[in-house]
Design an enzyme around this catalytic site. Structure first.
Site, PDB file in Angstrom:
ATOM      1  N   GLU A 286       0.879  -1.186  -0.035  1.00 25.68           N
ATOM      2  CA  GLU A 286       0.021   0.124  -0.017  1.00 25.68           C
ATOM      3  C   GLU A 286       0.695   1.425  -0.041  1.00 25.68           C
ATOM      4  O   GLU A 286       2.291   1.240   0.330  1.00 25.68           O
ATOM      5  CB  GLU A 286      -0.855   0.008   1.126  1.00 25.68           C
TER       6      GLU A 286
ATOM      7  N   LYS B 238      -5.146  10.999   0.967  1.00 27.54           N
ATOM      8  CA  LYS B 238      -5.314   9.486   1.621  1.00 27.54           C
ATOM      9  C   LYS B 238      -6.419   8.865   1.114  1.00 27.54           C
ATOM     10  O   LYS B 238      -7.555   9.796   1.196  1.00 27.54           O
ATOM     11  CB  LYS B 238      -5.299   9.532   3.100  1.00 27.54           C
TER      12      LYS B 238
ATOM     13  N   VAL C  55      -5.261   0.531   3.036  1.00 32.95           N
ATOM     14  CA  VAL C  55      -5.558  -0.928   3.098  1.00 32.95           C
ATOM     15  C   VAL C  55      -6.748  -1.465   1.987  1.00 32.95           C
ATOM     16  O   VAL C  55      -6.808  -2.145   1.268  1.00 32.95           O
ATOM     17  CB  VAL C  55      -5.348  -1.695   4.501  1.00 32.95           C
TER      18      VAL C  55
ATOM     19  N   ASP D 107     -16.888   5.346  13.735  1.00 34.18           N
ATOM     20  CA  ASP D 107     -15.681   5.297  13.274  1.00 34.18           C
ATOM     21  C   ASP D 107     -15.371   3.808  13.019  1.00 34.18           C
ATOM     22  O   ASP D 107     -14.401   3.436  13.983  1.00 34.18           O
ATOM     23  CB  ASP D 107     -14.623   6.150  13.926  1.00 34.18           C
TER      24      ASP D 107
ATOM     25  N   ALA E 206     -13.186   1.670   6.652  1.00 35.78           N
ATOM     26  CA  ALA E 206     -13.641   0.879   5.611  1.00 35.78           C
ATOM     27  C   ALA E 206     -12.612  -0.368   5.210  1.00 35.78           C
ATOM     28  O   ALA E 206     -13.055  -1.372   4.479  1.00 35.78           O
ATOM     29  CB  ALA E 206     -13.527   1.639   4.304  1.00 35.78           C
ATOM     30  N   ASP E 207     -11.507  -0.431   5.822  1.00 36.52           N
ATOM     31  CA  ASP E 207     -10.700  -1.708   5.759  1.00 36.52           C
ATOM     32  C   ASP E 207     -11.477  -2.909   6.084  1.00 36.52           C
ATOM     33  O   ASP E 207     -11.465  -3.935   5.402  1.00 36.52           O
ATOM     34  CB  ASP E 207      -9.449  -1.570   6.670  1.00 36.52           C
TER      35      ASP E 207
ATOM     36  N   LYS F 234      -3.039  -1.728  15.602  1.00 40.50           N
ATOM     37  CA  LYS F 234      -2.625  -0.990  16.601  1.00 40.50           C
ATOM     38  C   LYS F 234      -3.666  -0.697  17.933  1.00 40.50           C
ATOM     39  O   LYS F 234      -4.717  -0.754  17.367  1.00 40.50           O
ATOM     40  CB  LYS F 234      -2.237   0.413  16.400  1.00 40.50           C
TER      41      LYS F 234
END
Ligand code: PSU
Ligand code: MN
Length: 306
Positions: A25, A87, A107, A139, A142-143, A160
């Site tokens: 990516e 992004k 991603v 939140d 969308a990954d 993380k």
């Protein structure tokens, strides 16, 4: 008709010959690490994939074109321009393409473009997931939903602890996504090898992971696979050491009203700043390790989707 992709000759040839290819990516380059470590790491990762017997395909959008493989000059420019490059997640793809702009793919959008190209293995650092407080903010990266959509295995050092790892694993279950611990039965927490959360399944070797991919897609089950690969022990930052740093970063983001696509880059930059070089060194070590494992999986999988 398939949407046209722009390949480097190296990637085009590998795909034509059915040789193993590993997608990489570009958000991690533009938004995930500072210059020049971002470019050095991106290059090193490409070399590690080649040394593992696969061809690297770094994915990005340049002048509105969906690029599968970047030239050295393009990769260098993405690293230098960093956060001034948009992004781009899946919802942003049509706008960036229509406007002929540059974009760093997350991603999710990297998975989508890899899938369009027929690439089945992708190495990253850490995936996005369900943010802490998502019950208020909604939140959820969308990954997550992309894993239900694109047939790509993503090698990640877990996620993380800026995320709610329990809710992230629950969401992946809902979406029907296998989460495989590679050599572990615990979902790793990026900087740390352990998180206290179990993975639903584990594999001992990259070849076993390739078997799961083949079985999934042979059954017609759509979507990706999460391959959770813990950071090498010598590079890890113990959870108890990094936890207060993450807590402080999350609190600062809330206080500052940071939201939407800014949240992840804000938290990453905050943590990197507070831990000085240490988190960056850990980040680099785990990305390199993921690249090596991804090459092994791509070789074991054998290039083409069954
Ligand atoms: N997590 C990391 N490093 C990263 C990212 C996530 O530890 O660089 C990047 C990836 O590109 C990921 C994206 O796809 O952030 C997720 O952003 P969001 O939470 O806005 O969906
Ligand atoms: Mn988000």
């Amino acid at each position: 008709m398939a949407y046209p992709l722009s390949f480097t000759p190296e990637v085009r040839q590998a795909l034509d010959e059915g040789r193993p290819v590993v997608a990489l990516e570009s958000t991690i380059i533009a938004h995930g690490m500072p210059y020049p470590q971002n470019v050095e790491t991106a290059r090193a990762v490409e070399d590690i994939v080649r040394a593992g017997g696969a061809v690297p395909a770094t994915i990005a959008i340049i002048g509105g074109a969906l690029k599968v493989g970047l030239s050295e000059a393009e990769l260098d420019r993405f690293g230098r321009e960093g956060r001034s490059i948009a992004k781009v997640s899946v919802r942003d793809l049509p706008f960036i393409v229509a406007q002929g702009r540059d974009g760093a793919t997350t991603v999710a959008s990297t998975m989508r473009i890899a899938s369009m190209a027929g690439i089945r293995v992708f190495a990253t650092g850490g995936i996005g997931g369900v943010h802490r407080g998502a019950e208020r903010t909604f939140d959820i990266s969308a990954d997550m939903t992309e894993f239900a959509e694109s047939d790509v295995a993503v090698v990640t050092a877990g996620a993380k602890a800026i995320l709610d790892l329990a809710l992230t694993l629950e969401t992946l279950e809902t979406l029907g996504v296998p989460v495989i611990g590679l050599g572990t039965d615990e979902f790793p927490a990026f900087y740390s090898r352990r998180s206290g959360h179990k993975t639903p399944m584990s594999c001992a070797t990259p070849a076993e992971v390739a078997d799961v991919m083949r079985a999934k897609w042979a059954m017609g089950l759509k979507g990706g696979v999460v391959v959770a690969n813990p950071i090498p022990a010598e590079a890890e930052i113990p959870a108890e050491e990094i936890a207060p740093v993450i807590e402080a970063a999350v609190a600062k983001a809330e206080a500052g009203g940071i939201h939407g696509k800014e949240t992840t880059p804000f938290l990453l930059a905050e943590i990197a700043g507070v831990t000085a070089g240490r988190s960056l060194a850990a980040n680099i070590a785990l990305v390199r390790h993921n690249a090596r494992i991804a090459a092994d999986i791509a070789v074991a999988f054998g290039g083409r989707k069954p």
